[in-house]
Design an enzyme around this catalytic site. Sequence first.
Site, PDB file in Angstrom:
ATOM      1  CE  LYS A  68      -2.298  -1.379   3.677  1.00 25.94           C
ATOM      2  NZ  LYS A  68      -1.810  -2.776   3.779  1.00 25.94           N
ATOM      3  CB  THR A  69       3.753   2.327   2.067  1.00 25.23           C
ATOM      4  OG1 THR A  69       3.026   2.223   3.291  1.00 25.23           O
ATOM      5  CG2 THR A  69       4.672   3.534   2.120  1.00 25.23           C
ATOM      6  CG  ASP A 113       0.271   3.274   6.877  1.00 17.99           C
ATOM      7  OD1 ASP A 113      -0.713   2.592   6.501  1.00 17.99           O
ATOM      8  OD2 ASP A 113       1.378   2.772   7.125  1.00 17.99           O
ATOM      9  CB  THR A 162      -4.775  -3.449   8.137  1.00 18.87           C
ATOM     10  OG1 THR A 162      -4.984  -2.871   9.433  1.00 18.87           O
ATOM     11  CG2 THR A 162      -3.365  -3.110   7.658  1.00 18.87           C
ATOM     12  NE  ARG A 221       5.892  -4.409   5.422  1.00 19.91           N
ATOM     13  CZ  ARG A 221       4.859  -3.744   5.940  1.00 19.91           C
ATOM     14  NH1 ARG A 221       4.322  -4.138   7.079  1.00 19.91           N
ATOM     15  NH2 ARG A 221       4.356  -2.703   5.322  1.00 19.91           N
TER      16      ARG A 221
END
Length: 341
Positions: A68-69, A113, A162, A221
């Site tokens: 997302k980032t 975020d 999330t 990640r």
Amino acid sequence: MTAADRIQSPDVSVEDDELERSLRPRAFGDFVGQRAVKEQLSVAVEAAIARGEALDHVLLAGPPGLGKTSLAQIIATELDAPFVQTAGPALERKGDIAAFLTALEPGSVFFVDELHRLPRALEETFYPAMEDRQLPITVGTGAGARVVTLDLPPFTLVGATTRTGLLTTPLRDRFGLQHRLDPYDHDDLAAIVRRSAAILQVEIEHQGAEAIAARSRGTPRVANRLLRRVRDFAEVRMGGVVTREAADAALRMLEVDDEGLDRLDREILRSVCVTFAGGPVGLSTLAAAVGEEQDTIEDVYEPYLLQRGFLQRTPRGRCATARAFTHLGLPAPAPEQGTLI
């Protein structure tokens, strides 16, 4: 860094954070996976550039670690726009939001975020900013107070969450572009591992990348962090080449099994299977049994265990499936004991 990040990667260091940033894709063409989301965002960005307008506000949802980032940064790069970043918990007062919004340059991408952790009382501050690019500010107190409306430059708010269900409907509906990121498939994860290995100048064999991808929980990640740990093992004990044998040995040392489960994953399963005879067991009871926070189990560990078919949620609590017993090498109890066979 969120609690979820710390739990997923207990070995995170400043160096790891810098490496993680270096591995982020810089353009849509470098971003592996999420094809539908990537294509839709690419079209929207190109259209906004062609019209000379700010991109519509974007909401990106999905589990931690899916990009997302990275997508927010890519949007800013493709728009050739300034990128300003903060997080919901950091915005404690209306003045915090006003300070960010009034400092934005025209066309900026403002990334928030953990948007679901924004205090409800502050959400209304975003409403006129998102819809009308205006920011009402109360000047003075008491009977002499008055509202002054500040005009804001065109900007794009990119929110990441999330837990979409925790966003209020008025806030969620103000995002013109809403996308959910899903866990990555094996081939995409293997491609991400190979790309990251090339950036890190790590020699990796095809089977080595496949072994890491298979244990990466569908999350880039996690794949990148496992790659870094496997790289360390390979450099120290395997001549520096990430082979399947090196990956398997390194991941065994890290207590990551063939299903991608780590020690706490297995502890959660063992607690349900053994301590509570397969369940059902409530979340608070399970959290107390394994010594972990409820939200950490629910947000970090449980989704993958559910996805892989090891746990199932019922109205009475969490139950282990027959697959969980088999994975732990335990005999499954009879159905009447509460286990979902």
